[in-house]
Motif scaffolding. Sequence first.
Motif, short mmCIF file in Angstrom:
data_model
loop_
_atom_site.label_atom_id
_atom_site.label_comp_id
_atom_site.label_asym_id
_atom_site.label_seq_id
_atom_site.Cartn_x
_atom_site.Cartn_y
_atom_site.Cartn_z
N GLY A 55 0.79 -1.22 0.00
CA GLY A 55 0.00 0.00 0.00
C GLY A 55 0.83 1.27 0.00
O GLY A 55 0.28 2.37 -0.08
N ASN A 56 2.16 1.13 0.10
CA ASN A 56 3.08 2.26 0.08
C ASN A 56 2.64 3.35 1.07
O ASN A 56 2.36 4.51 0.69
CB ASN A 56 3.18 2.85 -1.34
N PRO A 57 2.59 3.03 2.37
CA PRO A 57 2.04 3.96 3.36
C PRO A 57 2.78 5.28 3.47
O PRO A 57 2.18 6.29 3.88
CB PRO A 57 2.12 3.16 4.67
N LYS A 58 4.06 5.33 3.11
CA LYS A 58 4.80 6.59 3.18
C LYS A 58 4.84 7.31 1.84
O LYS A 58 5.54 8.32 1.68
CB LYS A 58 6.21 6.34 3.71
N ASN A 59 4.07 6.80 0.87
CA ASN A 59 3.93 7.44 -0.44
C ASN A 59 5.28 7.73 -1.08
O ASN A 59 5.58 8.84 -1.52
CB ASN A 59 3.11 8.74 -0.32
N PRO A 98 12.03 13.51 6.29
CA PRO A 98 12.12 13.16 7.71
C PRO A 98 11.31 11.91 8.04
O PRO A 98 10.18 11.75 7.57
CB PRO A 98 11.54 14.39 8.41
N GLY A 99 11.92 11.03 8.82
CA GLY A 99 11.21 9.85 9.28
C GLY A 99 11.24 8.65 8.35
O GLY A 99 10.70 7.59 8.69
N VAL A 100 11.89 8.76 7.18
CA VAL A 100 11.97 7.64 6.23
C VAL A 100 13.25 6.86 6.49
O VAL A 100 14.35 7.41 6.49
CB VAL A 100 11.92 8.11 4.77
N SER A 101 13.10 5.55 6.72
CA SER A 101 14.22 4.66 7.00
C SER A 101 14.47 3.75 5.80
O SER A 101 13.53 3.14 5.29
CB SER A 101 13.93 3.82 8.25
N VAL A 102 15.73 3.66 5.36
CA VAL A 102 16.08 2.95 4.13
C VAL A 102 17.02 1.79 4.45
O VAL A 102 17.92 1.90 5.29
CB VAL A 102 16.75 3.91 3.13
N GLY A 122 12.81 -1.00 8.36
CA GLY A 122 12.85 0.00 7.30
C GLY A 122 11.53 0.25 6.60
O GLY A 122 10.60 -0.56 6.64
N ASP A 123 11.47 1.40 5.93
CA ASP A 123 10.30 1.79 5.13
C ASP A 123 10.52 1.49 3.66
O ASP A 123 9.56 1.28 2.91
CB ASP A 123 10.03 3.29 5.28
N VAL A 124 11.77 1.50 3.23
CA VAL A 124 12.12 1.32 1.82
C VAL A 124 13.35 0.44 1.73
O VAL A 124 14.31 0.61 2.50
CB VAL A 124 12.43 2.67 1.13
N LEU A 125 13.33 -0.50 0.80
CA LEU A 125 14.51 -1.29 0.45
C LEU A 125 14.96 -0.88 -0.94
O LEU A 125 14.20 -1.00 -1.90
CB LEU A 125 14.20 -2.78 0.48
N LEU A 126 16.18 -0.38 -1.06
CA LEU A 126 16.76 -0.14 -2.38
C LEU A 126 17.22 -1.48 -2.94
O LEU A 126 17.98 -2.20 -2.30
CB LEU A 126 17.96 0.81 -2.28
N SER A 127 16.76 -1.79 -4.14
CA SER A 127 17.06 -3.13 -4.66
C SER A 127 16.78 -3.19 -6.15
O SER A 127 16.32 -2.24 -6.78
CB SER A 127 16.22 -4.18 -3.93
#
Length: 321
Positions: free
Chosen positions: A133-137, A147-151, A205-210
């Motif tokens: 659902g991509n809650p952090k858009n 701010p507040g985004v963890s990768v 984390g909120d996002v995984l770079l991959s």
Amino acid sequence: MHRSFPRIAALAATGLALVAAGCGGASDSTDGADAGSSSGSRSTLSLVAYSTPQVVYDELIPAFEKTTEGEGIGFKTSFGASGDQSRAVEAGQKADVVTFSTEPDMTRLQDAGLVDDFEKVSTSQVSFIVRKGNPKNIRNWDDLIKPGVSVVTPNPFTSGAAKWNLMGAFAYGGIDYVDTLIKDHVKVQDKSGREALQTFTSGTGDVLLSYYYEAITAQKKGEELDVVVPEDTLQIDLLIAKTKTAGEGTDAFIDYATGPEGQKFFADWGYDPPSGPLKPAKNLKTIEDIGGWKKLNTELFDPEAGSIAKIEEEAGVSTAK
């Protein structure tokens, strides 16, 4: 340095129905995950690979063994972080076929006199894997440094995936963007791309770079997540080669993996064909567009002088290879 991509023009990602059977091979290494063994093989080939395509080769190898060219050939497989695997082969680990996620991991073996040429076996794009659902858009690179985004992204000094990820960030925003991303937002840097996926799916984390295909792999395994391909991103080129000591059947195996039958297995797990992504990002760059591997690997990742190496050291991350 020599390299060639002799079969790319002839490739097509067409789907052919294949019958899978159990794979075989003798185990002579403790690195990575090993295949089982079968007796009576006329040849045993050792595949040493980076971590993420294990799911592909677990299906592709048995199908190859059912072909006329693959009959009687057994396999031993080893999967791990791309840089670690390349260094292991350089140090003497047996390998007939090598497949790595970065060109420097191949040129290391060329410089060591172990490999002549190499080619692309598949491609992908640097992407954002996000919660369902991509809650952090999360839509673009700027969203990663809000701010507040963890990768989550792997360590670029062991993982080829991480180098692609950070070069994608560099291609978008330059070294200042990379500095902000790593120091303020990247909380975990695992050893390999596959370990990073496991960390993310465990709740970190909120996002995984991959790679884009890592999201497809996770979804096929039942994980609840989505994938975002930013408008500005980097094409990932994934490579395969035979070693100079390769045994009987190696050429046939590489032909199969890079040809239409083998490419079906890659496509099923979200990989794009060697010719490039089937649905490219709006502003898709290649490694050559931003300077090429030889230039960037030194300028960004050299442990003594690289700009990203310096950022990682300041962030407390090991740059030891």
